[in-house]
Design an enzyme around this catalytic site. Structure first.
Site, PDB file in Angstrom:
ATOM      1  N   ASP A 165       0.414   3.829   5.969  1.00 52.24           N
ATOM      2  CA  ASP A 165       0.535   3.338   4.604  1.00 52.24           C
ATOM      3  C   ASP A 165       0.250   4.422   3.564  1.00 52.24           C
ATOM      4  O   ASP A 165       1.160   5.062   3.062  1.00 52.24           O
ATOM      5  CB  ASP A 165      -0.381   2.127   4.397  1.00 52.24           C
ATOM      6  CG  ASP A 165       0.251   0.840   4.908  1.00 52.24           C
ATOM      7  OD1 ASP A 165       1.488   0.730   4.872  1.00 52.24           O
ATOM      8  OD2 ASP A 165      -0.479  -0.059   5.340  1.00 52.24           O
ATOM      9  N   GLY A 215      -8.539  20.935  19.608  1.00 52.13           N
ATOM     10  CA  GLY A 215      -7.962  22.242  19.326  1.00 52.13           C
ATOM     11  C   GLY A 215      -8.361  23.327  20.303  1.00 52.13           C
ATOM     12  O   GLY A 215      -8.108  24.502  20.058  1.00 52.13           O
ATOM     13  N   GLY A 216      -9.004  22.956  21.399  1.00 49.07           N
ATOM     14  CA  GLY A 216      -9.401  23.945  22.397  1.00 49.07           C
ATOM     15  C   GLY A 216     -10.896  24.216  22.421  1.00 49.07           C
ATOM     16  O   GLY A 216     -11.426  24.674  23.423  1.00 49.07           O
ATOM     17  N   GLU A 227       1.550  -1.049   8.878  1.00 44.45           N
ATOM     18  CA  GLU A 227       0.703   0.057   9.322  1.00 44.45           C
ATOM     19  C   GLU A 227       0.634   0.203  10.845  1.00 44.45           C
ATOM     20  O   GLU A 227       0.939   1.273  11.392  1.00 44.45           O
ATOM     21  CB  GLU A 227      -0.708  -0.141   8.742  1.00 44.45           C
ATOM     22  CG  GLU A 227      -1.786   0.764   9.298  1.00 44.45           C
ATOM     23  CD  GLU A 227      -1.690   2.175   8.756  1.00 44.45           C
ATOM     24  OE1 GLU A 227      -1.775   3.107   9.575  1.00 44.45           O
ATOM     25  OE2 GLU A 227      -1.537   2.345   7.542  1.00 44.45           O
ATOM     26  N   GLN A 281       0.771  -1.229   0.000  1.00 39.72           N
ATOM     27  CA  GLN A 281       0.000   0.000   0.000  1.00 39.72           C
ATOM     28  C   GLN A 281       0.811   1.291   0.000  1.00 39.72           C
ATOM     29  O   GLN A 281       0.515   2.215  -0.770  1.00 39.72           O
ATOM     30  CB  GLN A 281      -0.962   0.026   1.203  1.00 39.72           C
ATOM     31  CG  GLN A 281      -1.903   1.210   1.217  1.00 39.72           C
ATOM     32  CD  GLN A 281      -2.867   1.218   2.391  1.00 39.72           C
ATOM     33  OE1 GLN A 281      -3.486   2.234   2.690  1.00 39.72           O
ATOM     34  NE2 GLN A 281      -3.005   0.095   3.067  1.00 39.72           N
TER      35      GLN A 281
END
Length: 433
Positions: free
Chosen positions: A173, A252-253, A141, A18
């Site tokens: 991958d 992210g807050g 992976e 892959q």
């Protein structure tokens, strides 16, 4: 006018599975001629992996090898080495993703290829950076994800399922293939200036780590103050020395979470259990006010436990429970319809089936139908993820194993007699027992 960005670029694809094929397929979709090297009688491992029919190539292979040419070639035989050498001398890019040391043993290391063709760019995928103590490990992976802090920061944060969890997205991958693609395209641009190819080394570990950038941000913050306000563990839970697993927070807050809805029917069923919606409460007062109006929770606007972003960080559980009760008697699509009118970031949790049956996504790039012909017919795959105003990829079929062998050998100047001898001596066909 042909606007294919990589028109005239020849790529020798010595990759399989892959990570490498995802990169070389994108090169093909951008207009390059990609020649895939496959073992005679065997081919890429994914041809026979997770097959839907034992006599046909698997969807795993089909989705990663569109628009390539295939030459069956054993590069260990003397003739095979000579043929690969000729291919390299004509190539712009050579790509391989074999295990550490395999190409050196085969006799086609970067140093050898660079001497054969100084203009050829050499791309390689390995599990780890050369500086890593794990550089000699074979990597799949999950190995890439667990060693790059992806798994340790993914999953539930309490209870019996509080275990490191790998992502459903192929971070090690296909993500690595796209990272290598960036490096190869940069190397092509560099070659326009220098006239010389370079060595592009991409590790699966670094590709995963690049997508864990905000987790390294969280580690810096945790080291500094000892807690992370956006995590479910704040304010009452305990933090250790490492960034913990965080369930479904946005990260992210802002205050984001996944809420259960009633099944909408069809592909949104109780059995598949994807009847959920993701809702984000933004930190800005104006946006929070609009969300409260959409939810009908305007009492939060005067409640000191909820009317500031910092207060909401400390009362997450109460927020999750109340919004969860609100979504419980609505479908995920009804929730999206209601809250989107108020500018609330919201989206339904969609299954692969729901995505693949959305006709609006068959736009020539997002999802595409490829006609493989024969018994396979059409199959769906994910197309080129970006669009260009003056270029549209042509999504063609995948090659049969060795389907272009004679064509490629004739282009290299071999005669019919030589081509026949290659098939007999095990170079392009399995030796008969």
């Amino acid at each position: 006018m042909n606007t294919a960005p990589l028109q005239g670029i020849k790529v020798i694809d010595f990759t399989e599975v892959q990570s490498g094929p995802s990169c070389t397929q994108m090169l093909a979709w951008l207009g390059a001629e990609v020649i895939k090297i496959e073992r005679p009688g065997v081919g890429d491992a994914t041809r026979k992996e997770l097959q839907f029919n034992p006599d046909l190539p698997s969807y795993y292979f089909l989705q990663l090898n569109s628009d390539k040419k295939s030459i069956a070639l054993d590069a260990k035989t003397p003739d095979g080495k000579q043929i690969l050498t000729k291919l390299i001398k004509e190539a712009d890019i050579f790509v391989e993703n074999l295990h550490p040391g395999a190409m050196d043993k085969l006799g086609f290391s970067w140093e050898v290829v660079h001497q054969l063709n100084p203009k050829c760019i050499y791309g390689t995928i390995k599990g780890f950076p050369l500086s890593s103590k794990y550089k000699d490990l074979k990597a799949y992976e999950p190995i890439a994800q667990v060693t790059a802090a992806a798994a340790s920061t993914t999953g539930w944060y309490e209870g019996e399922y509080n275990v490191p969890t790998q992502s459903g997205a192929a971070l090690g991958d296909s993500n690595t293939g796209m990272h290598l693609l960036i490096g190869l395209l940069a190397a092509l641009q560099q070659r326009n200036k220098t006239g010389e190819g370079c060595f592009v080394y991409q590790s699966m570990h670094n590709a995963c780590l690049n997508l864990c950038r905000i987790k390294t941000r969280d580690q810096l913050t945790l080291d500094k103050i000892g807690y992370l306000t956006q995590f479910p563990q704040y304010p009452d839970g305990k933090f250790g020395d490492c960034v913990p697993r965080s369930g479904n927070i946005e990260g992210g807050g802002v205050l984001g979470w996944t809420y259960k809805c009633k099944p909408a029917g069809g592909y949104d069923s109780e059995i598949d259990a994807n009847n959920y919606v993701y809702i984000i409460l933004q930190r800005e007062p104006k946006n929070f006010e609009l969300a409260c109006k959409g939810l009908g929770f305007e009492d939060w606007l005067t409640n000191p436990d909820f009317n500031t972003a910092d207060a909401r960080d400390k009362h997450k559980d109460e927020i999750y429970k109340r919004i969860g009760a609100w979504t419980a008697d609505k479908t995920k699509f009804e929730v999206v319809e209601i809250l989107s009118k108020y500018g609330v970031p919201v989206g339904p949790v969609l299954s692969t089936k729901e995505v693949m049956t959305d006709e609006s996504l068959y736009d020539g790039n997002t999802l595409v139908n490829i006609n493989q012909g024969g018994e396979i017919g059409e199959f769906v795959t994910v197309g080129c993820p970006f669009t260009m105003s003056n270029y549209q990829p042509n999504y063609g079929p995948c090659p049969d194993l060795g389907g272009n062998t004679d064509e490629i050998l004739k282009d290299l100047g071999y005669t019919d007699e030589q081509i026949a001898s290659f098939a007999q001596n095990g170079t392009t066909s399995p030796l008969k027992k």
